[in-house]
Structures are given as structure tokens and as C-alpha cells.
Design a protein around this motif. Structure first.
Motif, mmCIF file in Angstrom:
data_model
loop_
_atom_site.group_PDB
_atom_site.id
_atom_site.type_symbol
_atom_site.label_atom_id
_atom_site.label_comp_id
_atom_site.label_asym_id
_atom_site.label_seq_id
_atom_site.Cartn_x
_atom_site.Cartn_y
_atom_site.Cartn_z
ATOM 1 N N ILE A 1 5.356 12.618 10.255
ATOM 2 C CA ILE A 1 4.102 11.868 10.129
ATOM 3 C C ILE A 1 4.180 10.915 8.940
ATOM 4 C CG2 ILE A 1 1.656 12.108 9.516
ATOM 5 C CD1 ILE A 1 1.597 14.651 11.234
ATOM 6 N N LYS B 1 6.244 7.742 9.507
ATOM 7 C CA LYS B 1 5.555 6.730 10.307
ATOM 8 C C LYS B 1 4.453 6.042 9.507
ATOM 9 C CE LYS B 1 7.703 7.551 14.265
ATOM 10 N NZ LYS B 1 7.456 8.852 14.934
ATOM 11 N N VAL B 2 3.685 6.830 8.802
ATOM 12 C CA VAL B 2 2.597 6.253 8.021
ATOM 13 C C VAL B 2 3.167 5.358 6.922
ATOM 14 C CG1 VAL B 2 0.685 6.771 6.453
ATOM 15 C CG2 VAL B 2 0.976 8.115 8.533
ATOM 16 N N GLN C 1 1.509 10.250 18.000
ATOM 17 C CA GLN C 1 2.670 11.067 17.679
ATOM 18 C C GLN C 1 2.419 12.541 18.048
ATOM 19 O OE1 GLN C 1 3.532 10.134 13.590
ATOM 20 N NE2 GLN C 1 5.398 11.374 13.549
ATOM 21 N N LEU D 1 0.832 -1.209 0.000
ATOM 22 C CA LEU D 1 0.000 0.000 0.000
ATOM 23 C C LEU D 1 0.867 1.260 0.000
ATOM 24 C CD1 LEU D 1 -3.101 -0.700 2.266
ATOM 25 C CD2 LEU D 1 -2.640 -1.373 -0.085
ATOM 26 N N GLN E 1 3.945 2.056 8.222
ATOM 27 C CA GLN E 1 2.707 1.313 8.461
ATOM 28 C C GLN E 1 2.166 0.719 7.150
ATOM 29 O OE1 GLN E 1 0.249 4.041 10.658
ATOM 30 N NE2 GLN E 1 -1.399 2.541 10.965
ATOM 31 N N LEU E 2 2.175 1.531 6.107
ATOM 32 C CA LEU E 2 1.602 1.095 4.832
ATOM 33 C C LEU E 2 2.487 0.068 4.120
ATOM 34 C CD1 LEU E 2 0.250 4.471 3.414
ATOM 35 C CD2 LEU E 2 -1.075 2.597 4.410
ATOM 36 N N VAL F 1 -0.921 8.460 14.243
ATOM 37 C CA VAL F 1 -0.577 9.882 14.140
ATOM 38 C C VAL F 1 -1.006 10.613 15.407
ATOM 39 C CG1 VAL F 1 -1.052 12.009 12.888
ATOM 40 C CG2 VAL F 1 -0.671 9.905 11.619
#
Lengths: 135, 135
Positions: free
Chosen positions: A115, A118-119, B122, A74, A122-123, B119
Motif C-alpha cells: 500500500i 503505491k501511495v 488494490q 508531498l 501517487q504522492l 488503495v
DNA sequence: TCATACTGTAATAAAATATGTTACAAATGT
DNA sequence: ACATTTGTAACATATTTTATTACAGTATGA
């Protein structure tokens, strides 16, 4: 307003994952999402440019995945359809003579970069196969 | 397009943090961000509704923080100015007769909820004081 | 080879959202 | 009283997103 590109692209790819051996037409795909076929083709053009899918023109043409759903994350789809996650910027250039105005966009950009990082992690853990298997 | 509400609100709050003892006018604040004062007042109305700032009408009026910058997190500001982070949804209702169409929005919502949670954690760690001290 | 069913893409229109402006009532300090 | 400021509504403009139309190009197969 956030554009629907990511969602549309995910939808397209989920359908392609469900029918890995068929070339699906933009009309068929558009029917599942109640969207104009031209918009589907535009997103497909983007996917093609990144070698995620391939299509065949002409009669019985359409589009199929060009790699296994388990090999697509993703994160890749996100990067291809989204600049980066952010919580927005003010439209106008702030006043450079104010210490806050001078640095606010830079400081926001750093926050948003954190941000995104981190995302992104995750993806990266979620493959298209994972996502599609929920259906 | 993502609205600038979060960025504008952060900018306002950073200024208020820098002048914790003064009532700053919307005109002054607008000058730092090159924005119409009415828009500043609109964001301030939102902050007031959430008891982050207080303002004084009339001559020499303006706005100041109503709690310490160290007691305000970016998560609060985020929640007050942003619905939630998401990577978008297709505008139209998908086809409910298609297994993918029927569940796609739900599955996306779950993905987005996960992102928001991370998020949020965070942003919770960063106070307005932390952010403002970068200037 | 010819009709048909597709993709690819450009041009344009419509809809949705975000930002900006004007105006003015109400409040408050001097 | 007067000047200054908030609060808010109404409206205008700008920007972005989505939709539509149109049509050239390509493959299939009767």
C-alpha cells in the motif's frame, strides 16, 4: 487516532508558499490554523532538520521555505511526518504457537508495504506548488 | 494511534478460514491473538452485522464464516473496520478568515479520497482466501 | 544598551482514544 | 439442571495526542 502532523505541516508549508519572501512567525501561522504556536514550532523544527525550511531567531524572525515549492513533493512531506500508512496491528504479541499468530504481523506488514509503495508513487507526483495552487 | 480493528478482524477471519467447518469460540480465537475474548466478540458482532460470519450461542457455540473465503475481499474487511485511509487532519477548526485555513481541510479530503480510491482497488484484488493461504 | 519580539525546547497538564476487565443475562447442548 | 458459550453494558486503565506554561537564547532597532 491519527495525529495531525501531516495536515499541520502541509498547512504551514502552504502558508510559506503563499508568502515566499517573508519570514512568517509561528504566531501568525498558528493564527491561521487555530493552534498553539509551540506546536507550530515543533513541526517547523522537523522541517528544518530536513532542510525544507529555514528560520531566523529574534525580532522580526520567523520561517521561510529554503527551496522552491515546485521542488518539494508531498511524498517528502509525508515521509517526514508519518511513519508509514498502515491499517493497524493488534497491540499484543500474538501467540507464537499458533501458525496464524506466528505470521500474522509479518503478512500484514507486507500488505501495508504494498500500500505504501503505491501511495508513495501517487504522492511523489504532487508538488507543494501543485497543492498550494488550489488555494 | 491507529486502532487494531482491521488487524484483529483479519486475524479472526484467517482462523475461521483455516477451520471452515467448525464454530470457533471467542476464547479459542482470543488465545491465538493474546487478546481479551470480549474484544474478539465485539469484532465478531461487527462481522455478523455485515453477514460475513454467523455465530451460535450456548454450549459448543462459536463463530464460522457465512460465505466462502474466496468471496470475501480485503476491501470489504477494510471498509467494515476502517473509516477511510487518511493522513490526518488538524484537530481544531482552522481560521475561516484565512484563505488557506478556509480550504485546507477540503483540499486534504480530496487528496485522501484519491488515496483511498487507489488503495481500495488494490485491496479489492485480494481475497480472504489469498491472504489466508500465506499461512 | 535596552526593550521588544521572536525562536527553541523542556516539562507538565489535559483531552481524546484505544484497550482491558468484570459482570451478568440469555441461549443451547448434554 | 448444569456447564458452556455468546452478547452486551458499564467501567477502568493505558496510550497517544494536543495544549499550556515557562524560560533561556537570539536578533532588531530605537
Amino acid at each position: 487516532m491519527i495525529s495531525g502532523k501531516f495536515a499541520i505541516t502541509i498547512h504551514i508549508l502552504t502558508l510559506l508558499t503563499k508568502f515566499p519572501n517573508d519570514f512568517l512567525s509561528s504566531e501568525f501561522i498558528a493564527g491561521s490554523m487555530n493552534l498553539n504556536p509551540v506546536l507550530v514550532r515543533k513541526e517547523i523544527a522537523n522541517l528544518k532538520a530536513h532542510h525544507i525550511v529555514e528560520s531566523k531567531e529574534g525580532k522580526n524572525g520567523g520561517t521561510k521555505l529554503s527551496k522552491k515549492a515546485s521542488a518539494i513533493t508531498l511524498k517528502e512531506i509525508f515521509e517526514l511526518t508519518f511513519d508509514n500508512i498502515n491499517l493497524g496491528y493488534a497491540k499484543n504479541q500474538p501467540n507464537p504457537d499458533c501458525p496464524v499468530g506466528k505470521k500474522v504481523n509479518q503478512n500484514l506488514a507486507e500488505l501495508y508495504a504494498d500500500i505504501n509503495e503505491k501511495v508513495g508513487l501517487q504522492l511523489k507526483k504532487i508538488t507543494l506548488e501543485d497543492f498550494s495552487s488550489q488555494f
